[in-house]
Design a protein around this motif. Structure first.
Motif, PDB file in Angstrom:
ATOM      1  N   ASN A 160       0.930  -1.307   0.000  1.00  0.00           N
ATOM      2  CA  ASN A 160      -0.081   0.069  -0.067  1.00  0.00           C
ATOM      3  C   ASN A 160       1.036   1.109  -0.164  1.00  0.00           C
ATOM      4  O   ASN A 160       1.727   1.233   0.973  1.00  0.00           O
ATOM      5  CB  ASN A 160      -0.947  -0.054   1.144  1.00  0.00           C
ATOM      6  N   CYS A 185      -1.127   9.933  -8.063  1.00  0.00           N
ATOM      7  CA  CYS A 185      -1.437   9.011  -6.824  1.00  0.00           C
ATOM      8  C   CYS A 185      -2.500   8.067  -7.668  1.00  0.00           C
ATOM      9  O   CYS A 185      -2.464   6.863  -7.559  1.00  0.00           O
ATOM     10  CB  CYS A 185      -2.226   9.699  -5.749  1.00  0.00           C
ATOM     11  N   GLU A 186      -3.345   8.543  -8.509  1.00  0.00           N
ATOM     12  CA  GLU A 186      -4.284   7.657  -9.195  1.00  0.00           C
ATOM     13  C   GLU A 186      -3.569   6.850 -10.304  1.00  0.00           C
ATOM     14  O   GLU A 186      -3.920   5.726 -10.164  1.00  0.00           O
ATOM     15  CB  GLU A 186      -5.164   8.763  -9.917  1.00  0.00           C
ATOM     16  N   TYR A 188      -0.728   5.743  -9.711  1.00  0.00           N
ATOM     17  CA  TYR A 188      -0.058   4.549  -9.041  1.00  0.00           C
ATOM     18  C   TYR A 188      -0.689   3.697  -8.255  1.00  0.00           C
ATOM     19  O   TYR A 188       0.010   3.208  -7.255  1.00  0.00           O
ATOM     20  CB  TYR A 188       1.379   5.090  -8.891  1.00  0.00           C
ATOM     21  N   GLN A 189      -1.879   4.101  -8.036  1.00  0.00           N
ATOM     22  CA  GLN A 189      -2.860   3.596  -7.018  1.00  0.00           C
ATOM     23  C   GLN A 189      -2.364   3.956  -5.725  1.00  0.00           C
ATOM     24  O   GLN A 189      -2.220   2.829  -4.749  1.00  0.00           O
ATOM     25  CB  GLN A 189      -3.010   2.085  -7.147  1.00  0.00           C
ATOM     26  N   ASN A 191      -2.253   6.258  -2.106  1.00  0.00           N
ATOM     27  CA  ASN A 191      -3.126   6.875  -1.282  1.00  0.00           C
ATOM     28  C   ASN A 191      -2.766   8.166  -0.796  1.00  0.00           C
ATOM     29  O   ASN A 191      -1.696   8.697  -0.157  1.00  0.00           O
ATOM     30  CB  ASN A 191      -3.600   6.051   0.001  1.00  0.00           C
TER      31      ASN A 191
END
Length: 373
Positions: A160, A185-186, A188-189, A191
């Motif tokens: 994560n 961030c979106e 590379y997934q 948070n």
């Protein structure tokens, strides 16, 4: 003298030798250009009356909470206040902590796990650094506000992934490129966690913050909103999902193992939000614009900032302390920010602007800054 006493004395002497020793002061100067009370809420007689009037409507309240919120310190009023604040910031839920430091330490030490990755801006606040240190996650720093360097670090990340930034940085006063960071961030997934301490009350409709102003409320995993800056009171809240709130109640040690804030403090927080709703949200920006205009008129170089935090760099601790002392002798409460709080060579006067600073005070401050050169 014992070994430990000698150690303490030696470390303090090192600080004295490089002019970075810290001391508490009770000095008060006529013109406040130091505090984080950007909107004047901390000194507001109107807000004080609102708090006093509100507390009288609560019957049989205790002077102290008497325990942590998991024991005797929780109230329905506190939970209602958390939801009101979450609704104001367009978040699903929120959990109040006793301070911004507690909020950042609690969040960062409990959510990221071993095998996860935390990526922080190199100028991130000390409370976030301390929270990351208590986590077992791998940590990387990226160059300040540098999107390319952030992407390089994202390519190394595993598990994560958490990217942690401030929307407005507390020492430089500059703004993070939040839209670009959110897009990465979106991609590379990852948070996104954003500390809104110095944006709350200043940016966004009705002071809802930069995340709100940039329409990113659905793009962040968590926001930290503190009440001790523009809100003029004390404490902080972590905003996020219901699951995040419940997780923090179960795993954030700075929440679990501390006595809860007394009800009077919760009333103060709630009253500050009521007061914020009827405040003039352009007034502080008029003061910022005036200060920047006067700097330009006097050909003074300052850090690039659209926030209430303005920085004038000096070459050393000694030069910065001397500049602050001269300004204070003329009644201006301006403080020197020294290394190691900031990097060597980045020592500065940190000037905070407020709605209660008169135009004449601001113009006079800039003229006195010019005389330092």
């Amino acid at each position: 003298m014992s070994k430990i006493e000698q150690f303490l004395k030696d470390k303090l002497q090192d600080r004295k030798n490089n002019l970075s020793i810290r001391n508490l002061s009770v000095n008060n100067f006529p013109f406040d250009f130091c505090s984080n009370d950007y909107l004047g809420f901390a000194r507001s007689a109107e807000l004080k009356k609102l708090i006093d009037d509100h507390i009288t409507t609560i019957l049989h309240y205790l002077n102290g909470a008497g325990g942590s919120r998991l024991l005797s310190g929780n109230t329905a009023y506190t939970e209602e206040t958390e939801q009101l604040i979450a609704d104001f910031h367009l978040a699903e839920n929120g959990l109040i902590f006793n301070s911004g430091y507690d909020a950042n330490v609690g969040l960062l030490s409990s959510v990221p796990q071993r095998g996860d990755t935390i990526i922080t801006d190199e100028l991130i606040h000390a409370s976030i650094i301390d929270g990351c240190r208590l986590s077992h996650a791998t940590r990387y720093k990226f160059d300040h506000n540098n999107i390319n360097d952030l992407e390089d670090k994202l390519k190394l990340a595993k598990g994560n992934i958490f990217v942690v930034v401030e929307s407005v940085y507390s020492m430089d006063g500059d703004i993070a490129p939040l839209i670009e960071i959110s897009n990465l961030c979106e991609q590379y997934q990852a948070n996104l966690i954003v500390d809104e301490a110095h944006a709350t009350g200043i940016f966004g409709n009705n002071g809802q913050g930069l995340i709100h102003q940039l329409n990113l409320t659905e793009k962040v995993f968590a926001r930290i909103v503190t009440f001790g800056k523009a809100m003029g009171v004390h404490g902080a809240i972590v905003l996020g999902s219901k699951s995040l709130r419940h997780y923090l109640i179960n795993f954030a040690r700075s929440f679990i193992y501390t006595t809860a804030s007394p009800i009077h403090n919760i009333v103060a927080i709630r009253s500050a939000y009521v007061f914020l709703d009827k405040s003039d949200h352009q007034h502080i920006h008029q003061k910022i614009d005036l200060f920047r205009k006067e700097l330009k008129k006097q050909s003074i170089t300052a850090l690039d900032s659209k926030s209430a935090i303005q920085g004038i760099l000096f070459s050393s601790n000694e030069a910065t302390k001397l500049a602050a002392t001269i300004l204070q002798s003329k009644g201006f409460d301006v403080r020197a920010i020294l290394s190691p709080t900031v990097a060597v060579g980045k020592e500065r006067l940190r000037i905070c602007l407020h709605t209660f600073n008169t135009d004449d005070e601001i113009i006079s401050l800039v003229k006195n800054l010019k005389e330092l050169n």
